[in-house]
Scaffold this active site. Structure first.
Site, PDB file in Angstrom:
ATOM      1  N   GLU A  80     -12.945  -3.338 -51.601  1.00 24.82           N
ATOM      2  CA  GLU A  80     -14.061  -3.790 -50.765  1.00 24.82           C
ATOM      3  C   GLU A  80     -14.146  -5.304 -50.901  1.00 24.82           C
ATOM      4  O   GLU A  80     -14.419  -5.820 -51.992  1.00 24.82           O
ATOM      5  CB  GLU A  80     -15.363  -3.140 -51.223  1.00 24.82           C
ATOM      6  CG  GLU A  80     -16.574  -3.589 -50.405  1.00 24.82           C
ATOM      7  CD  GLU A  80     -17.897  -3.141 -50.998  1.00 24.82           C
ATOM      8  OE1 GLU A  80     -18.835  -2.874 -50.223  1.00 24.82           O
ATOM      9  OE2 GLU A  80     -17.999  -3.068 -52.251  1.00 24.82           O
ATOM     10  N   ASP A 125     -14.910  -1.583 -55.853  1.00 23.19           N
ATOM     11  CA  ASP A 125     -16.185  -2.108 -55.384  1.00 23.19           C
ATOM     12  C   ASP A 125     -16.231  -3.635 -55.518  1.00 23.19           C
ATOM     13  O   ASP A 125     -15.908  -4.172 -56.584  1.00 23.19           O
ATOM     14  CB  ASP A 125     -17.305  -1.463 -56.208  1.00 23.19           C
ATOM     15  CG  ASP A 125     -18.689  -1.827 -55.725  1.00 23.19           C
ATOM     16  OD1 ASP A 125     -19.031  -1.478 -54.577  1.00 23.19           O
ATOM     17  OD2 ASP A 125     -19.434  -2.461 -56.502  1.00 23.19           O
ATOM     18  N   HIS A 156     -21.074   4.288 -47.023  1.00 22.22           N
ATOM     19  CA  HIS A 156     -22.374   4.556 -47.634  1.00 22.22           C
ATOM     20  C   HIS A 156     -23.315   3.361 -47.606  1.00 22.22           C
ATOM     21  O   HIS A 156     -24.507   3.504 -47.893  1.00 22.22           O
ATOM     22  CB  HIS A 156     -22.180   5.004 -49.078  1.00 22.22           C
ATOM     23  CG  HIS A 156     -21.531   3.942 -49.927  1.00 22.22           C
ATOM     24  ND1 HIS A 156     -20.210   3.571 -49.774  1.00 22.22           N
ATOM     25  CD2 HIS A 156     -22.016   3.152 -50.911  1.00 22.22           C
ATOM     26  CE1 HIS A 156     -19.923   2.609 -50.626  1.00 22.22           C
ATOM     27  NE2 HIS A 156     -21.000   2.326 -51.328  1.00 22.22           N
ATOM     28  N   ASP A 157     -22.794   2.180 -47.272  1.00 18.78           N
ATOM     29  CA  ASP A 157     -23.620   0.965 -47.219  1.00 18.78           C
ATOM     30  C   ASP A 157     -23.981   0.554 -45.798  1.00 18.78           C
ATOM     31  O   ASP A 157     -24.649  -0.468 -45.617  1.00 18.78           O
ATOM     32  CB  ASP A 157     -22.875  -0.202 -47.880  1.00 18.78           C
ATOM     33  CG  ASP A 157     -22.850  -0.110 -49.392  1.00 18.78           C
ATOM     34  OD1 ASP A 157     -23.784   0.487 -49.963  1.00 18.78           O
ATOM     35  OD2 ASP A 157     -21.900  -0.634 -50.002  1.00 18.78           O
ATOM     36  N   ASP A 187     -14.197   5.666 -57.228  1.00 20.99           N
ATOM     37  CA  ASP A 187     -14.780   4.335 -57.083  1.00 20.99           C
ATOM     38  C   ASP A 187     -14.609   3.590 -58.398  1.00 20.99           C
ATOM     39  O   ASP A 187     -14.971   4.105 -59.466  1.00 20.99           O
ATOM     40  CB  ASP A 187     -16.269   4.452 -56.732  1.00 20.99           C
ATOM     41  CG  ASP A 187     -16.660   3.570 -55.563  1.00 20.99           C
ATOM     42  OD1 ASP A 187     -16.333   2.372 -55.616  1.00 20.99           O
ATOM     43  OD2 ASP A 187     -17.275   4.067 -54.611  1.00 20.99           O
TER      44      ASP A 187
END
Length: 570
Positions: free
Chosen positions: A252, A197, A326-327, A96
């Site tokens: 993302e 991210d 994960h979100d 990440d």
């Protein structure tokens, strides 16, 4: 062969995957102990959520040292062993990359805050403002103002997320070079790529203007999403770093449309290889956003979104396919039926992910059909949940209604510990887990799922194996049918090497099929289906083309192949 197109990604949330020490927190050695599990499942790329040193205000997305491992997770020696173990097994690792913001405990920010005239001050967004009035009215993602007042310098700094996550100022060339050097260090260590991210938030409008009414807090995304210098920064990153490595990149990206997507992933653009577009993640959002989510969602809208992205990027760039991360809430609870059709609906969703064009992403636990949780508010650990709950409670909202929204959409749904066995704490830890284990672990766990011949785990394993050997499911042309159906997702993948038909009933009710005549011919060979004659004893054999070309049982998924050389025009 392009490895990141043909690969299957498995996302690991390290804190919740496997604990090797008994302290209740997943760690790197826990992941090392499960490497053969990943091989058995068949995945060949692992994406790790942040493992860098962090005070953990936002579970590792507030990084205080990009070059160190979080002590809770282990050491750099553990990381080196993990990376070597993955590579020995033919599995690549993507990390990440969190560079829209860092932690307020990062040395850059500590220096920036302490010395207003120093070289690090401009690594962040510092602005004048009265103590009771911020520089603009932007709303933070985690509720409240996106600005925090610093009494020592009597200025505010920008934080689009937590106040402990100050935004980095990408307009500063020295900052960018520091980031590029950090990326090169990880690549030189042997990592295979980055998931980036909120990467389309790194470019802000230079004047940071308010939105509408300057007094009321408002979402300022128009001034910091897809900003004016985004493509300049991404192309510079490619020149400085990415082009020098055989690497994978996925960004993302919120609030992107097809045209913006083409610019970000176009093969001739030298920016990213893939993005996570979030349009289908808002399918069930209400007028007030995710916390106003509705229990129902439109299959027609889902298919339309995915089709637009598939066709829009065809021949230009590459897609990514996912139901959750994960979100997001657990896929089977959100898009399937986690009660009466948990296994079947988890299988149906898997069939879509693993047969559509684009790289498939599987989130840990998805392969066994893990579900959402319904905890009391004190059991949640996510900063977004707790901040929103306090804010809404202060405004007089009903706590029962708030908790219902959290149960449906809260991020901790995805972050509960991996359910390995029916033993204590689901085999995740010998201690007290950092977040409660889902109480249904006695029924839903890896050991049980692997033993179920017709269960979720073997279905994933077979689909992954099929996609690996039949490259038509990677590169083949996509053609959809029954686009107006609120039940059936039907499409074809074909090229010179194969011809596949995928039929998926995304509903609790039987579905009749209305396929075009050339597709309805009975010369298809059934490759996989998750429902058989025992599911509908009053019906003929559901494994026969004469049946499944006309009818699907609830949540039935069919993957069929037509022999090459057959006149298969439509």
């Amino acid at each position: 062969m392009t490895w990141w197109k043909e690969g299957i990604v498995y996302q690991i949330y390290p804190r919740s995957f496997a604990d090797s020490t008994g302290n209740g927190v997943g760690d790197l050695r826990g992941i090392i102990s499960k490497l053969d599990y990943l091989v058995e499942l068949g995945v060949d790329i692992v994406w790790l959520n942040p493992i860098y040193q962090s005070p953990n205000d936002d579970n590792g997305y507030d990084i205080s040292d990009y070059d160190a491992i979080m002590a809770e997770f282990g050491t750099m020696a553990d990381f080196d062993e993990l990376l070597a173990g993955l590579h020995q097994r033919g599995i690549r690792l993507i990390m990440d990359l969190v560079v829209n913001h860092c932690s307020d405990e990062h040395p850059w920010f500590v220096s920036s805050r302490a010395n207003p005239t120093g070289p690090y001050r401009d690594y962040y967004f510092w602005r004048d403002g009265d103590q009771d009035r911020a520089p603009n009215n932007w709303l933070s993602v985690f509720s409240g103002s996106a600005w925090e007042f610093d009494p020592a310098s009597r200025q505010y700094y920008l934080h689009l997320f937590s106040k402990k996550q100050p935004d980095l100022n990408w307009a500063n060339p020295d900052l960018r070079q520091d980031i590029y050097r950090m990326m090169r260090r990880w690549f030189d260590k042997g990592v295979d790529g980055f998931r980036m991210d909120v990467i389309n938030m790194i470019s802000k409008h230079p004047h940071l203007p308010s939105v509408g009414d300057e007094i009321q807090l408002s979402w300022g995304g128009e001034y910091f999403i897809n900003g004016p210098k985004l493509h300049d920064y991404m192309q510079e990153m490619h020149r400085e770093v990415l082009q020098h490595y055989d690497c994978m990149t996925v960004g993302e990206c919120f609030d992107v449309d097809i045209e913006q997507g083409k610019q970000l992933v176009g093969a001739d653009r030298n920016e990213l290889q893939m993005i996570f577009q979030m349009e289908h993640m808002a399918l069930d959002h209400g007028p007030a956003g995710k916390w106003d989510a509705q229990a129902t969602w439109s299959r027609v809208a889902l298919k339309s979104i995915l089709k637009r992205w598939i066709e829009g990027l065809d021949g230009i760039g590459w897609n990514s396919q996912f139901w959750m991360n994960h979100d997001q809430p657990r896929a089977v609870s959100r898009f399937g039926n986690d009660q009466s059709f948990r296994i079947e609906s988890a299988q149906a969703l898997a069939a879509v992910t693993l047969t559509l064009p684009g790289t498939p992403y599987i989130y840990m636990g998805e392969e066994i059909g893990m579900t959402n949780v319904q905890y009391p508010i004190e059991a949640y650990r996510d900063l977004e949940i707790t901040s929103w709950y306090r804010e809404q409670l202060a405004q007089g909202r009903d706590p029962v209604q708030l908790l219902t929204s959290i149960h449906r959409m809260g991020r901790d749904n995805a972050r509960t510990p991996m359910q390995w066995t029916d033993g204590p704490q689901a085999g995740f830890t010998t201690g007290m887990p950092w977040l409660r284990v889902n109480p249904n672990f006695a029924q839903i766990n890896v050991a049980a799922a692997q033993a179920e011949e017709q269960g979720v785990w073997p279905w994933y394993q077979r689909l992954i194996a099929l996609r690996k050997v039949r490259k038509t499911l990677v590169y083949g042309h996509y053609e959809s049918f029954m686009d107006s159906s609120e039940q059936v997702f039907a499409y074809r993948r074909r090229d010179a090497n194969g011809d596949f038909l995928v039929l998926v009933n995304l509903s609790d009710q039987p579905a009749d099929l209305t396929l075009p005549e050339p597709v309805r011919r009975d010369d298809w060979h059934l490759v996989m289906t998750n429902r058989g004659p025992a599911d509908q004893p009053s019906r003929p054999n559901l494994a026969q083309p004469s049946v499944w070309l006309q009818y699907l049982s609830p949540w039935q998924a069919v993957v069929a192949e037509r022999p090459l050389g057959v006149n298969n025009g439509t």
